[in-house]
Scaffold this motif. Structure first.
Motif, PDB file in Angstrom:
ATOM      1  N   TYR A 137      17.552 -19.172  43.960  1.00 35.74           N
ATOM      2  CA  TYR A 137      18.072 -17.806  43.890  1.00 35.74           C
ATOM      3  C   TYR A 137      18.735 -17.502  42.547  1.00 35.74           C
ATOM      4  CZ  TYR A 137      16.549 -18.447  48.555  1.00 35.74           C
ATOM      5  OH  TYR A 137      15.754 -18.747  49.631  1.00 35.74           O
ATOM      6  N   PRO A 138      19.644 -18.341  42.037  1.00 35.64           N
ATOM      7  CA  PRO A 138      20.124 -18.079  40.674  1.00 35.64           C
ATOM      8  C   PRO A 138      19.024 -18.216  39.627  1.00 35.64           C
ATOM      9  CG  PRO A 138      21.058 -20.128  41.533  1.00 35.64           C
ATOM     10  CD  PRO A 138      20.411 -19.432  42.679  1.00 35.64           C
ATOM     11  N   TYR A 140      15.739 -17.296  39.881  1.00 37.18           N
ATOM     12  CA  TYR A 140      14.936 -16.081  39.712  1.00 37.18           C
ATOM     13  C   TYR A 140      15.786 -14.910  39.222  1.00 37.18           C
ATOM     14  CZ  TYR A 140      16.023 -13.849  44.338  1.00 37.18           C
ATOM     15  OH  TYR A 140      16.616 -13.237  45.410  1.00 37.18           O
ATOM     16  N   LYS A 141      17.099 -14.932  39.501  1.00 34.13           N
ATOM     17  CA  LYS A 141      17.956 -13.849  39.030  1.00 34.13           C
ATOM     18  C   LYS A 141      18.150 -13.881  37.507  1.00 34.13           C
ATOM     19  CE  LYS A 141      19.804 -11.112  40.929  1.00 34.13           C
ATOM     20  NZ  LYS A 141      19.322  -9.726  41.178  1.00 34.13           N
ATOM     21  N   ILE A 188      10.957  -9.894  42.149  1.00 34.47           N
ATOM     22  CA  ILE A 188      12.391 -10.187  42.161  1.00 34.47           C
ATOM     23  C   ILE A 188      13.172  -9.014  42.753  1.00 34.47           C
ATOM     24  CG2 ILE A 188      14.413 -10.537  40.681  1.00 34.47           C
ATOM     25  CD1 ILE A 188      12.550 -12.200  38.843  1.00 34.47           C
ATOM     26  N   THR A 192      15.569  -9.366  46.247  1.00 38.08           N
ATOM     27  CA  THR A 192      17.006  -9.388  45.959  1.00 38.08           C
ATOM     28  C   THR A 192      17.748  -8.523  46.975  1.00 38.08           C
ATOM     29  OG1 THR A 192      16.641  -9.709  43.588  1.00 38.08           O
ATOM     30  CG2 THR A 192      18.781  -8.840  44.256  1.00 38.08           C
ATOM     31  N   THR A 216      26.119 -18.592  44.160  1.00 35.07           N
ATOM     32  CA  THR A 216      25.932 -17.617  45.235  1.00 35.07           C
ATOM     33  C   THR A 216      27.272 -17.131  45.764  1.00 35.07           C
ATOM     34  OG1 THR A 216      23.802 -18.566  45.884  1.00 35.07           O
ATOM     35  CG2 THR A 216      24.949 -17.263  47.534  1.00 35.07           C
ATOM     36  N   ARG A 219      28.892 -14.781  43.228  1.00 34.96           N
ATOM     37  CA  ARG A 219      28.195 -13.510  43.055  1.00 34.96           C
ATOM     38  C   ARG A 219      28.465 -12.554  44.208  1.00 34.96           C
ATOM     39  NH1 ARG A 219      24.050 -11.048  40.410  1.00 34.96           N
ATOM     40  NH2 ARG A 219      22.716  -9.647  41.634  1.00 34.96           N
TER      41      ARG A 219
END
Length: 443
Positions: A137-138, A140-141, A188, A192, A216, A219
């Motif tokens: 997750y971080p 692709y962000k 993405i 998201t 995560t 954020r």
């Protein structure tokens, strides 16, 4: 449950690697007194007869004939657009008929993002369940940021370089690097979360991914429950979409300890004839016993193993087995298995870590590249391989009979022991599951 009656509606993704842990989560929560509804697409639907304790809610998706052949972006768009109306209809039904002591909570797979939207529109609390590695997750962000700064797609000379924002991962390890940037950014944006959930649930172990989990938490500022590996937290479940060939277990019984390489590239990956033939020659030339899972249709243009020449089949005879699908968790737990040649999907990675089995890493896409980097560089219990027969032969020998393999096996067994601590009473995963129960009851 103090007189409360809570209906958990679990919205499962139709992909095998996502469906299995969702059913495992439902099984655990049902054992604690929660009522469980599994909402699922018609494509790759689960078998209700194998899970009589659940209610099942089919969601019309219009994908059964085409599946993933339409491409991942179109697949996710159609899946989410078509499944939402029936879910909302069902939720409104149970909202209107519930008693005063009844509550409804949504837990949805991160690919079924329509469910979070439906829950918000109806004022229902919802959780996002993530069945991939937490670092996905971080990772692709970061990609939109890299694109803004002109660093994505990375130049070939940079592909081996570390991404400064996400060490120790390289540009080549980031998800979606094989796609045009426009498609990547669209994908993405789709996956998201636009509305923060009440909490995230991760099928991982806290000690394995502390920095990614911290990202995560920082954020979103909501609880993150690390409850994995789920296959170790629940009773064994029949969740495979494919029929398992259990005959390989009696064959394993006749092999010497830690001598067999188990080969499986998962439920989705496909390869061409050339790569598959290189795999076969690597296995044959290694002279080591093997179980090779060749999923029907996984070699493009062939039904099964017709691509193998007779001379190659003769080389492999007597040394190993080729099966269409295997009971993977049981195979990895067997005393004869000394290595796992894998696509490095997260479920497969957790299953191997839980049994202390070192890995040969052949990732294809999404989080598999990140997982392979974890295995080879961070945890040091895996070998990244190039699919060429000489490379494969050497890698198999290193893992099964070399000093490097013995060192990897020792490290893998150390991780196995840490996983055991995490899932037992007082461990991080055990406590996180208990905290999840309490949190749901507090809503």
């Amino acid at each position: 449950m103090g007189g409360k009656r809570i209906r958990l509606v679990l919205i499962a993704s139709p992909l095998q690697g996502h469906m299995t842990p969702m059913l495992q989560l439902g099984t655990y929560l049902h054992s604690k007194g929660f009522l469980i509804t599994i909402a699922h697409s018609e494509f790759n639907r689960p078998d209700p007869s194998k899970h009589p304790e659940f209610c099942f809610l089919p969601l019309c998706d219009h994908l059964s004939r085409v599946g993933l052949s339409v491409g991942v972006i179109k697949f996710l768009q159609v899946l989410n657009d078509n499944c939402k109306p029936r879910l909302k209809e069902y939720l409104i039904e149970i909202i209107n008929t519930r008693k005063d002591n009844e509550s409804i909570v949504i837990i949805h797979d991160n690919l079924m993002f329509f469910a979070g939207s439906a829950a918000s529109e109806l004022g229902l609390p919802f959780f996002i369940f993530r069945s991939s590695s937490a670092v996905f997750y971080p990772a692709y962000k970061i990609i939109p940021l890299l694109h803004q700064e002109g660093r994505f797609p990375a130049q070939d000379c940079l592909m081996q370089e570390i991404v400064p924002e996400l060490p120790p991962f390289r540009y080549k390890d980031l998800p979606f690097m094989d796609r045009p940037i426009e498609q990547t950014l669209e994908l993405i944006a789709m996956i998201t979360p636009h509305t923060p959930p009440c909490a995230f649930i991760h099928n991982t172990v806290e000690f394995l991914e502390q920095s990614a989990l911290a990202r995560t938490r920082n954020r979103y500022q909501v609880p993150v429950f690390t409850i994995g590996p789920l296959h170790k937290m629940t009773r064994p479940l029949a969740t495979s979409f494919l029929e398992e060939d259990t005959s390989c277990m009696s064959w394993l019984d006749k092999q010497t300890p830690k001598s067999v390489i188990y080969v499986s590239i998962g439920s989705l990956a496909t390869m061409d004839e050339k790569l598959s033939t290189e795999m076969a020659w690597g296995l044959a030339n290694s002279k080591q016993p093997f179980i090779w899972v060749v999923r029907p249709g996984s070699v493009r243009g062939y039904e099964w193993i017709e691509f193998l020449e007779q001379g190659l089949i003769n080389e492999m005879k007597g040394r190993g087995l080729i099966v269409k699908w295997a009971p993977q968790k049981e195979v990895l737990a067997h005393f004869a298995v000394g290595g796992f040649w894998s696509h490095c999907g997260w479920n497969s990675t957790l299953e191997s870590l839980s049994q202390g089995v070192p890995m040969l890493c052949q990732p294809f896409n999404t989080d598999q590249l990140l997982n392979a980097r974890y295995l080879s560089y961070v945890w040091k219990i895996g070998v990244e391989i190039v699919v060429e027969r000489e490379e494969i032969e050497g890698a198999i020998k290193r893992v099964l009979v070399g000093i490097q393999g013995e060192e990897m096996r020792n490290r893998a067994m150390e991780i196995q022991e840490k996983v055991k601590v995490a899932i037992n009473y007082g461990g991080s995963s055990h406590n996180s599951l208990k905290d999840l129960e309490v949190f749901i009851l507090s809503l």
